[in-house]
Scaffold this motif. Structure first.
Motif, short mmCIF file in Angstrom:
data_model
loop_
_atom_site.label_atom_id
_atom_site.label_comp_id
_atom_site.label_asym_id
_atom_site.label_seq_id
_atom_site.Cartn_x
_atom_site.Cartn_y
_atom_site.Cartn_z
N PHE A 56 -33.91 -3.84 6.88
CA PHE A 56 -32.62 -3.78 7.74
C PHE A 56 -32.63 -2.91 8.95
O PHE A 56 -32.51 -1.55 8.49
N LYS A 57 -32.54 -3.24 9.97
CA LYS A 57 -32.67 -2.07 11.02
C LYS A 57 -31.53 -1.77 11.83
O LYS A 57 -31.66 -0.85 12.72
N GLU A 58 -30.45 -2.22 11.51
CA GLU A 58 -29.16 -2.03 12.30
C GLU A 58 -28.32 -0.96 11.56
O GLU A 58 -27.44 -1.28 10.64
N PRO A 59 -28.44 0.37 11.71
CA PRO A 59 -27.64 1.48 10.86
C PRO A 59 -26.44 1.29 11.17
O PRO A 59 -25.59 1.64 9.96
N ASP A 60 -25.58 0.64 12.23
CA ASP A 60 -23.95 0.74 12.18
C ASP A 60 -23.51 -0.28 11.24
O ASP A 60 -22.60 -0.18 10.93
N ILE A 61 -24.57 -1.41 10.81
CA ILE A 61 -24.10 -2.32 9.96
C ILE A 61 -24.20 -1.83 8.50
O ILE A 61 -23.30 -2.28 7.62
N LEU A 62 -25.17 -0.73 8.10
CA LEU A 62 -25.49 -0.44 6.82
C LEU A 62 -24.30 0.58 6.49
O LEU A 62 -23.91 0.27 5.28
N PHE A 63 -24.30 1.60 6.95
CA PHE A 63 -23.16 2.86 6.47
C PHE A 63 -22.68 3.47 7.99
O PHE A 63 -23.15 3.32 8.92
N GLY A 64 -21.54 3.98 7.44
CA GLY A 64 -20.98 4.97 8.40
C GLY A 64 -21.88 5.95 8.75
O GLY A 64 -22.74 6.58 7.95
N VAL A 65 -21.47 6.82 9.77
CA VAL A 65 -22.34 8.20 10.05
C VAL A 65 -22.03 9.09 8.93
O VAL A 65 -21.08 9.43 8.61
N GLY A 66 -23.43 9.50 8.45
CA GLY A 66 -23.15 10.46 7.49
C GLY A 66 -22.64 10.00 6.10
O GLY A 66 -22.52 10.95 5.26
N SER A 67 -22.38 8.93 5.91
CA SER A 67 -21.84 8.43 4.71
C SER A 67 -22.84 7.49 3.98
O SER A 67 -23.77 6.99 4.32
N ASP A 68 -22.54 7.41 2.67
CA ASP A 68 -23.23 6.75 1.68
C ASP A 68 -22.52 5.59 1.09
O ASP A 68 -22.71 5.11 0.28
N ILE A 69 -21.50 5.41 1.89
CA ILE A 69 -20.56 4.22 1.41
C ILE A 69 -20.80 2.96 2.19
O ILE A 69 -21.04 2.94 3.37
N LEU A 70 -21.29 1.96 1.49
CA LEU A 70 -21.80 0.50 2.06
C LEU A 70 -20.70 -0.14 3.03
O LEU A 70 -19.35 -0.03 2.38
N THR A 71 -21.00 -0.36 4.19
CA THR A 71 -19.93 -1.36 4.95
C THR A 71 -19.68 -2.51 4.38
O THR A 71 -20.44 -3.12 3.80
N PRO A 72 -18.45 -3.06 4.67
CA PRO A 72 -18.03 -4.33 4.14
C PRO A 72 -19.06 -5.46 4.60
O PRO A 72 -19.65 -6.42 3.86
N LYS A 73 -19.25 -5.25 5.89
CA LYS A 73 -20.35 -6.12 6.26
C LYS A 73 -21.93 -5.91 5.76
O LYS A 73 -22.57 -7.15 5.41
N PHE A 74 -22.32 -5.00 5.24
CA PHE A 74 -23.56 -4.73 4.54
C PHE A 74 -23.22 -5.40 3.31
O PHE A 74 -24.28 -5.92 2.61
N GLN A 75 -22.23 -5.16 2.56
CA GLN A 75 -21.83 -5.68 1.02
C GLN A 75 -22.11 -7.11 1.37
O GLN A 75 -22.64 -7.71 0.35
#
Length: 227
Positions: free
Chosen positions: A82-101
């Motif tokens: 998965f190559k799109e970091p903005d989809i995965l997590f917020g900057v400096g965060s380990d919380i999955l974004t709703p889209k990644f979920q």
């Protein structure tokens, strides 16, 4: 004179017999070596073939989804990235974004269904969730601190992905098979993506699902024996 001739004939007979024995041993040894090599070749072929089949099965399952997920599947390493970091997590965060979920909800049950098929499940040694970062960290005092901060972040992110994945209700029937194989591996910035001779910070921030087959270990053993 007759006695000497009998003596030399006996020695000649003994030498001929020994030569036959040595030839028999040599031929037997050569046949054994050839048989072992044939078995190794067949084993290598079978492992490589299964690995190719796993790739084909995964590609057929996800070929239409990879573009919309901005993901790719590597045939050599059986890595789905998965190559799109903005989809995965917020900057400096380990919380999955709703889209990644949502992506994981769609992806992971289908992924497990493919690789846990009877044809493949006994060949799967490890399902590695790998978290990668770029090498930079704002405010870090030095390169060492950047690396350690990113290591903590990548480890907590992969653990978050693993936790979310194995808690999916759809996977409870396969849970025992999954937990014997799945691991979370934070790799910090140790494997950055290079572009034009420089580190591509965005592409380096990624999550990989990589399959290690039992073929990988077995082929390494065979290579060591050959060496």
């Amino acid at each position: 004179m007759k006695k000497n001739e009998d003596h030399w004939m006996s020695i000649s007979d003994i030498m001929s017999g020994l030569m036959i024995v040595f030839m028999f041993i040599a031929v037997t040894f050569m046949m054994q070596v050839q048989n072992e090599q044939r078995q190794k070749n067949e084993m290598i072929y079978n492992y490589v073939e299964v690995k190719r089949e796993i790739y084909d099965a995964l590609f057929q399952e996800f070929k239409d989804d990879l573009p919309k997920w901005n993901a790719e599947l590597d045939e050599e390493t059986l890595t789905l990235r998965f190559k799109e970091p903005d989809i995965l997590f917020g900057v400096g965060s380990d919380i999955l974004t709703p889209k990644f979920q949502l992506i994981l909800d769609d992806f992971f049950p289908r992924y497990v269904k493919v690789i846990s098929q009877d044809n493949y499940k006994d060949y799967i040694d490890e399902i590695r969730i790998e978290g990668h970062t770029d090498p930079f960290w704002a405010g870090a005092e030095n390169r060492r601190q950047e690396y350690l901060n990113n290591m903590n972040l990548s480890q907590s992110r992969t653990l978050a992905v693993l936790t979310y994945a194995i808690n999916m209700p759809a996977l409870q029937d396969s849970l025992e098979w999954i937990i014997r194989r799945i691991t979370a591996n934070g790799l910090s910035s140790s494997q950055p993506i290079m572009a034009g001779g420089e580190i591509d910070a965005k592409l380096s921030r990624r999550v990989d699902f990589r399959i290690r087959t039992k073929a990988d270990e077995r082929l390494n053993e065979l290579a060591e024996r050959i060496d």
